[in-house]
Design an enzyme around this catalytic site. Structure first.
Site, PDB file in Angstrom:
ATOM      1  N   ASP A  12       0.860  -1.175   0.000  1.00 52.17           N
ATOM      2  CA  ASP A  12       0.000   0.000   0.000  1.00 52.17           C
ATOM      3  C   ASP A  12       0.909   1.241   0.000  1.00 52.17           C
ATOM      4  O   ASP A  12       2.103   1.132   0.301  1.00 52.17           O
ATOM      5  CB  ASP A  12      -0.874  -0.031   1.266  1.00 52.17           C
ATOM      6  CG  ASP A  12      -1.620   1.256   1.489  1.00 52.17           C
ATOM      7  OD1 ASP A  12      -2.264   1.748   0.543  1.00 52.17           O
ATOM      8  OD2 ASP A  12      -1.557   1.802   2.611  1.00 52.17           O
ATOM      9  N   ASP A  14      -0.367   5.095   0.830  1.00 48.27           N
ATOM     10  CA  ASP A  14      -0.715   6.109   1.832  1.00 48.27           C
ATOM     11  C   ASP A  14      -0.784   5.489   3.228  1.00 48.27           C
ATOM     12  O   ASP A  14      -1.548   4.557   3.472  1.00 48.27           O
ATOM     13  CB  ASP A  14      -2.056   6.758   1.482  1.00 48.27           C
ATOM     14  CG  ASP A  14      -1.948   7.527   0.175  1.00 48.27           C
ATOM     15  OD1 ASP A  14      -1.111   8.443   0.118  1.00 48.27           O
ATOM     16  OD2 ASP A  14      -2.664   7.186  -0.785  1.00 48.27           O
TER      17      ASP A  14
HETATM   18  C1  XBP Z   1      -5.571   5.966   0.257  1.00 54.16           C
HETATM   19  C2  XBP Z   1      -6.719   6.741  -0.156  1.00 54.16           C
HETATM   20  C3  XBP Z   1      -6.521   7.836  -1.125  1.00 54.16           C
HETATM   21  C4  XBP Z   1      -5.786   9.016  -0.554  1.00 54.16           C
HETATM   22  C5  XBP Z   1      -5.992  10.224  -1.419  1.00 54.16           C
HETATM   23  O1  XBP Z   1      -6.011   4.728   0.809  1.00 54.16           O
HETATM   24  O2  XBP Z   1      -7.824   6.472   0.257  1.00 54.16           O
HETATM   25  O3  XBP Z   1      -7.796   8.243  -1.531  1.00 54.16           O
HETATM   26  O4  XBP Z   1      -6.289   9.314   0.721  1.00 54.16           O
HETATM   27  O5  XBP Z   1      -5.577   9.991  -2.736  1.00 54.16           O
HETATM   28  P1  XBP Z   1      -5.084   3.430   0.802  1.00 54.16           P
HETATM   29  P2  XBP Z   1      -6.498  10.415  -3.993  1.00 54.16           P
HETATM   30  O6  XBP Z   1      -3.854   3.788   1.575  1.00 54.16           O
HETATM   31  O7  XBP Z   1      -5.888   2.397   1.530  1.00 54.16           O
HETATM   32  O8  XBP Z   1      -4.823   3.040  -0.626  1.00 54.16           O
HETATM   33  O9  XBP Z   1      -7.067  11.754  -3.694  1.00 54.16           O
HETATM   34  O10 XBP Z   1      -5.560  10.405  -5.162  1.00 54.16           O
HETATM   35  O11 XBP Z   1      -7.579   9.372  -4.091  1.00 54.16           O
HETATM   36 MG    MG Z   2      -3.112   3.077   3.375  1.00 54.48          MG
END
Ligand code: XBP
Ligand code: MG
Length: 259
Positions: A12, A14
């Site tokens: 993953d 973020d």
């Molecule tokens: C990450 C997200 C993303 C980011 C924002 O979740 O939910 O939406 O918060 O990025 P994970 P965008 O770590 O579970 O993949 O605005 O580009 O969507």
């Molecule tokens: Mg995440």
């Protein structure tokens, strides 16, 4: 059944590779709102609630439905949200280019060790592809884009996490069974996605996800750890690290072999 030896690691982005949400994505959303003349302000606490929904466009829609019902939404709401989100992506990638967000402790070390050990690497994330590229380019460097055989990101699958689809997509592209892989996540939406794809999962928590349900995790850590900044086991097999200060490939192989 496929080969059950550990062959690949799926990451993953973020919250796992970098702590991007509070000081990155959230700030960029607010900048885009201001540019558009909106008085919306997502403070750190509200943003924690909005993280229930993955995907930036989906998050804006969720905000309007649950936290700003008085807003007079324009008739072409999808286009309005898409434009706001594009502006947010521009701000977010500029923040990354300015070096505002480092990788989490141990991330670059573990990626390097995995490469040296011949493990295959992939990314499976909900965020926009441009954001993944900007993060890697402005932390490790442009060459790191080639470290990942597959960068599965954003709208490439319609059903975002907690749906397992983004992991199914990455596994299919790599031609791998889940049993040959380990996945790395930071959140309850993330582990629901990995477990839905039958992937053994290692969690590193952050301030937004510390209290999430990680009962399905093989191991929960505070960070991947560095030799001079040891990681701590928060749950799972306390002896999993076998005296090592950080999560290393030897530990990964051991965790992967455990039934
Ligand atoms: C990450 C997200 C993303 C980011 C924002 O979740 O939910 O939406 O918060 O990025 P994970 P965008 O770590 O579970 O993949 O605005 O580009 O969507
Ligand atoms: Mg995440």
């Amino acid at each position: 059944m496929g080969d059950h030896k550990l062959q690949a690691l799926l990451f993953d982005v973020d919250g796992t590779l970098a702590d991007t949400e509070r000081d990155g994505h959230r700030v960029a959303f607010n900048m885009a709102f201001r540019d558009a003349g909106l008085d919306w302000d997502w403070d750190a606490a509200l943003y924690g609630k909005l993280l229930a929904v993955t995907g930036g466009k989906e998050r804006i829609r969720f905000y309007l439905e649950h936290y700003n019902q008085d807003f007079q939404a324009p008739p072409a709401l999808d286009d309005f949200i898409a434009a706001l989100h594009q502006a947010k992506t521009n701000h977010y990638t500029a923040l990354l280019a300015a070096g505002s967000i480092p990788l989490r402790p141990g991330v670059e070390r573990l990626l390097q060790e995995a490469r040296e050990a011949g493990l295959r690497l992939a990314i499976a994330t909900t965020t926009t592809p441009a954001n993944v590229e900007a993060l890697l380019v402005h932390t490790v460097g442009i060459e790191s884009l080639d470290w990942f055989e597959v960068i599965a990101a954003g709208d490439i699958v319609p059903a975002k996490k907690p749906a397992p689809d983004i992991y199914f997509y990455a596994l299919e592209k790599m031609g791998l069974e889940p049993a040959a892989c380990l996945a790395f996540e930071d959140s309850s939406n993330g582990i629901r996605a990995t477990r839905g794809a039958d992937l053994k999962t290692i969690i590193t928590v952050n301030d937004y996800t510390r209290e999430d349900d990680f009962s399905e995790a093989a191991l929960v850590l505070d960070t991947f750890g560095e030799p001079d900044a040891p990681c701590h086991v928060l749950s799972g097999d306390a002896k999993a690290l076998n005296g090592s200060a950080c999560l290393d490939v030897k530990t990964l192989r051991r965790l992967h072999e455990d039934a």
